[in-house]
Design an enzyme around this catalytic site. Structure first.
Site, PDB file in Angstrom:
ATOM      1  N   HIS A  50      31.058  45.053  12.225  1.00  0.00           N
ATOM      2  CA  HIS A  50      31.515  45.887  13.356  1.00  0.00           C
ATOM      3  C   HIS A  50      33.037  45.825  13.472  1.00  0.00           C
ATOM      4  O   HIS A  50      33.587  45.664  14.570  1.00  0.00           O
ATOM      5  CB  HIS A  50      30.822  45.472  14.658  1.00  0.00           C
ATOM      6  CG  HIS A  50      29.357  45.818  14.693  1.00  0.00           C
ATOM      7  ND1 HIS A  50      28.866  46.933  15.323  1.00  0.00           N
ATOM      8  CD2 HIS A  50      28.287  45.206  14.131  1.00  0.00           C
ATOM      9  CE1 HIS A  50      27.542  46.979  15.165  1.00  0.00           C
ATOM     10  NE2 HIS A  50      27.173  45.952  14.443  1.00  0.00           N
ATOM     11  N   TYR A 318      29.060  34.542  14.298  1.00  0.00           N
ATOM     12  CA  TYR A 318      30.100  35.202  15.095  1.00  0.00           C
ATOM     13  C   TYR A 318      31.274  34.240  15.322  1.00  0.00           C
ATOM     14  O   TYR A 318      32.441  34.637  15.277  1.00  0.00           O
ATOM     15  CB  TYR A 318      29.563  35.659  16.457  1.00  0.00           C
ATOM     16  CG  TYR A 318      28.613  36.832  16.443  1.00  0.00           C
ATOM     17  CD1 TYR A 318      27.796  37.105  15.352  1.00  0.00           C
ATOM     18  CD2 TYR A 318      28.503  37.661  17.546  1.00  0.00           C
ATOM     19  CE1 TYR A 318      26.907  38.175  15.366  1.00  0.00           C
ATOM     20  CE2 TYR A 318      27.619  38.743  17.562  1.00  0.00           C
ATOM     21  CZ  TYR A 318      26.823  38.984  16.469  1.00  0.00           C
ATOM     22  OH  TYR A 318      25.934  40.045  16.488  1.00  0.00           O
TER      23      TYR A 318
HETATM   24  C1  HEM Z   1      21.564  37.182  11.713  1.00  0.00           C
HETATM   25  C2  HEM Z   1      21.828  38.287  12.355  1.00  0.00           C
HETATM   26  C3  HEM Z   1      23.223  38.813  12.553  1.00  0.00           C
HETATM   27  C4  HEM Z   1      24.402  38.474  11.944  1.00  0.00           C
HETATM   28  C5  HEM Z   1      24.641  37.445  10.864  1.00  0.00           C
HETATM   29  C6  HEM Z   1      25.457  39.290  12.534  1.00  0.00           C
HETATM   30  C7  HEM Z   1      26.790  39.220  12.180  1.00  0.00           C
HETATM   31  C8  HEM Z   1      27.838  39.758  12.930  1.00  0.00           C
HETATM   32  C9  HEM Z   1      29.244  39.429  12.813  1.00  0.00           C
HETATM   33  C10 HEM Z   1      29.839  38.489  11.757  1.00  0.00           C
HETATM   34  C11 HEM Z   1      29.917  40.099  13.750  1.00  0.00           C
HETATM   35  C12 HEM Z   1      31.432  40.038  14.062  1.00  0.00           C
HETATM   36  C13 HEM Z   1      31.643  38.944  15.139  1.00  0.00           C
HETATM   37  C14 HEM Z   1      33.079  38.739  15.554  1.00  0.00           C
HETATM   38  O1  HEM Z   1      33.978  38.563  14.701  1.00  0.00           O
HETATM   39  O2  HEM Z   1      33.344  38.720  16.787  1.00  0.00           O
HETATM   40  C15 HEM Z   1      28.947  40.901  14.452  1.00  0.00           C
HETATM   41  C16 HEM Z   1      29.245  41.786  15.463  1.00  0.00           C
HETATM   42  C17 HEM Z   1      28.306  42.546  16.108  1.00  0.00           C
HETATM   43  N1  HEM Z   1      26.929  42.478  15.977  1.00  0.00           N
HETATM   44 FE1  HEM Z   1      25.916  41.280  14.761  1.00  0.00          FE
HETATM   45  N2  HEM Z   1      24.897  40.097  13.470  1.00  0.00           N
HETATM   46  C18 HEM Z   1      23.539  39.848  13.530  1.00  0.00           C
HETATM   47  C19 HEM Z   1      22.604  40.449  14.335  1.00  0.00           C
HETATM   48  C20 HEM Z   1      22.880  41.417  15.256  1.00  0.00           C
HETATM   49  C21 HEM Z   1      21.915  42.052  16.136  1.00  0.00           C
HETATM   50  C22 HEM Z   1      20.424  41.704  16.190  1.00  0.00           C
HETATM   51  C23 HEM Z   1      22.611  42.966  16.869  1.00  0.00           C
HETATM   52  C24 HEM Z   1      22.113  43.902  17.946  1.00  0.00           C
HETATM   53  C25 HEM Z   1      21.070  43.680  18.688  1.00  0.00           C
HETATM   54  C26 HEM Z   1      24.006  42.901  16.491  1.00  0.00           C
HETATM   55  C27 HEM Z   1      25.034  43.643  17.025  1.00  0.00           C
HETATM   56  C28 HEM Z   1      26.377  43.410  16.821  1.00  0.00           C
HETATM   57  C29 HEM Z   1      27.429  44.114  17.528  1.00  0.00           C
HETATM   58  C30 HEM Z   1      27.270  45.241  18.546  1.00  0.00           C
HETATM   59  C31 HEM Z   1      28.636  43.562  17.088  1.00  0.00           C
HETATM   60  C32 HEM Z   1      30.048  43.948  17.530  1.00  0.00           C
HETATM   61  C33 HEM Z   1      30.406  43.046  18.705  1.00  0.00           C
HETATM   62  C34 HEM Z   1      31.856  43.234  19.096  1.00  0.00           C
HETATM   63  O3  HEM Z   1      32.232  44.369  19.439  1.00  0.00           O
HETATM   64  O4  HEM Z   1      32.576  42.225  19.056  1.00  0.00           O
HETATM   65  N3  HEM Z   1      24.145  41.953  15.513  1.00  0.00           N
HETATM   66  N4  HEM Z   1      27.688  40.686  13.944  1.00  0.00           N
END
Ligand code: HEM
Length: 353
Positions: A50, A318
């Site tokens: 993202h 995260y």
């Molecule tokens: C094992 C499962 C998951 C992994 C490894 C993962 C990994 C990541 C990572 C690395 C980031 C960036 C975090 C940062 O630097 O602040 C991220 C952001 C995000 N993830 Fe995931 N994610 C997972 C599951 C999910 C699920 C289930 C959802 C939704 C229900 C989701 C929605 C999002 C969203 C919306 C962002 C952006 C948040 C922001 O604007 O800072 N992710 N994810």
């Protein structure tokens, strides 16, 4: 705002398991974040997933109905300020918008006494992966290959044979086409949590932000610009606040709380607990949502984790992504929200040179 950044309330690294560090094939937090960099490239200062996004602010206005389910203070009738961020998935911060790309809305509710609730939601009705290992392997299995610019069909087929829940989830997702914009998208929390009310009663829940703006399908034949989803969002918010109805779905005994690839039956009770209003957007910068880690395990009293195995992994990964990106030099965000003397307009920075 810096204080709300990398703090992870619980579970940092917890999904590794005790023996994880000594087994070469075991998934670790670092290996997970390395995999994002391997697939999307390393882009200093940006989220590893993202990466493309814009900061937002507004309020949650509670109608009081949520107090029957949870004693969390934001469900008392009244308003709670929020810091939010709209995004599209993937680790490339200047990628072109596309309808099929998963969209994100992350919200940090600022409760009284410094308590917080952070949630990161997406526009698809179920998640693609049930377990962290599946997500990790999917990233590589679906990476576009040189020549075709598309994933290798043999690798995708092998992956789906190993993770049939992903094939089932993709079939569900394909029946739910994306809306025309970020401003009229639903956003789903997908992971299950537990709400406890002031009488001590606990129920399993999931939640959705449902747009008040009717969801129009994308116009046929349109030739959208590179940032068309974000451009339309900025234009919309400049005209006035945009609203989402906050719906809590209550699970019943037997509904899975450890499988985000599976929807609960459609007839489950839904409680509308209030309205999320987004009234301003900001170019990502120090002090706004750029420097927030939307760790979904940061919860106020009255909301608790479920047994969903994705949650501990999300918290750990995260935090690692946050730690890397906040120590790196920052470049301007693709999505710029600007003011001109002649009136509001959207400005762009070209990073491709
Ligand atoms: C094992 C499962 C998951 C992994 C490894 C993962 C990994 C990541 C990572 C690395 C980031 C960036 C975090 C940062 O630097 O602040 C991220 C952001 C995000 N993830 Fe995931 N994610 C997972 C599951 C999910 C699920 C289930 C959802 C939704 C229900 C989701 C929605 C999002 C969203 C919306 C962002 C952006 C948040 C922001 O604007 O800072 N992710 N994810």
């Amino acid at each position: 705002m810096a204080a709300v950044g990398g703090v992870s309330a619980v579970n940092v690294g917890a999904f590794l398991g005790a023996g994880g560090w000594f087994t070469p094939d075991t998934l670790t937090t670092s290996r997970f974040v390395d995999r994002f960099e391997q697939v999307f490239g390393k882009h200093d200062g940006f989220r590893r997933n993202h990466a493309k996004g814009v900061s937002a602010a507004g309020v949650f206005t509670s109608n009081g109905a949520g107090t029957a389910l949870s004693r969390a203070a934001l469900f008392q009738r009244g308003t709670t300020p929020v810091t939010a961020r709209f995004s599209i998935s993937g680790g490339m911060p200047t990628v072109a918008d596309a309808n099929s790309t998963v969209r994100g809305l992350a919200v940090l509710f600022h409760l009284p006494d410094g308590a917080q609730w952070r949630t990161a939601m997406v526009n698809v009705p179920v998640f693609t992966d049930r377990v962290p290992q599946g997500f990790y392997e999917r990233l590589l299995a679906t990476q576009p290959v040189p020549g075709t610019g598309k994933p290798d069909p043999a690798k995708v087929a092998a992956f789906l044979a190993k993770y049939p829940e992903t094939a089932r989830a993709m079939a569900v997702i394909s029946k739910s086409p994306p809306s025309s914009g970020l401003y009229n998208s639903p956003f789903h929390g997908l992971n299950a949590f537990r709400f406890t009310n002031s009488a001590g009663d606990t129920v399993p829940v999931r939640w959705t932000m449902m747009p008040e703006e009717p969801s129009q399908p994308m116009g046929a034949g349109a030739a959208p610009g590179k940032d068309y989803l974000f451009d339309a969002l900025v234009a919309k918010v400049m005209q006035g606040p945009v609203h989402w109805r906050f719906l809590i779905t209550v699970g019943e005994p037997g509904d899975p709380t450890n499988d985000a690839t599976t929807a609960w039956p459609a007839n489950r009770r839904q409680v509308e607990v209030g309205t999320l209003t987004i009234d301003s957007l900001q170019t990502e910068a120090p002090g706004n949502a750029r420097d927030v880690n939307f760790d979904p395990t940061v919860l106020p009293d009255g909301i608790a984790l479920s047994d969903d195995p994705l949650l501990a992994a999300r918290s750990a990964v995260y935090a690692q992504s946050y730690q890397r990106r906040t120590r790196e030099p920052h470049r301007p965000s693709e999505v710029q929200v600007g003011q001109q003397p002649s009136g509001p307009r959207i400005t762009k920075v070209d990073h491709e040179q």
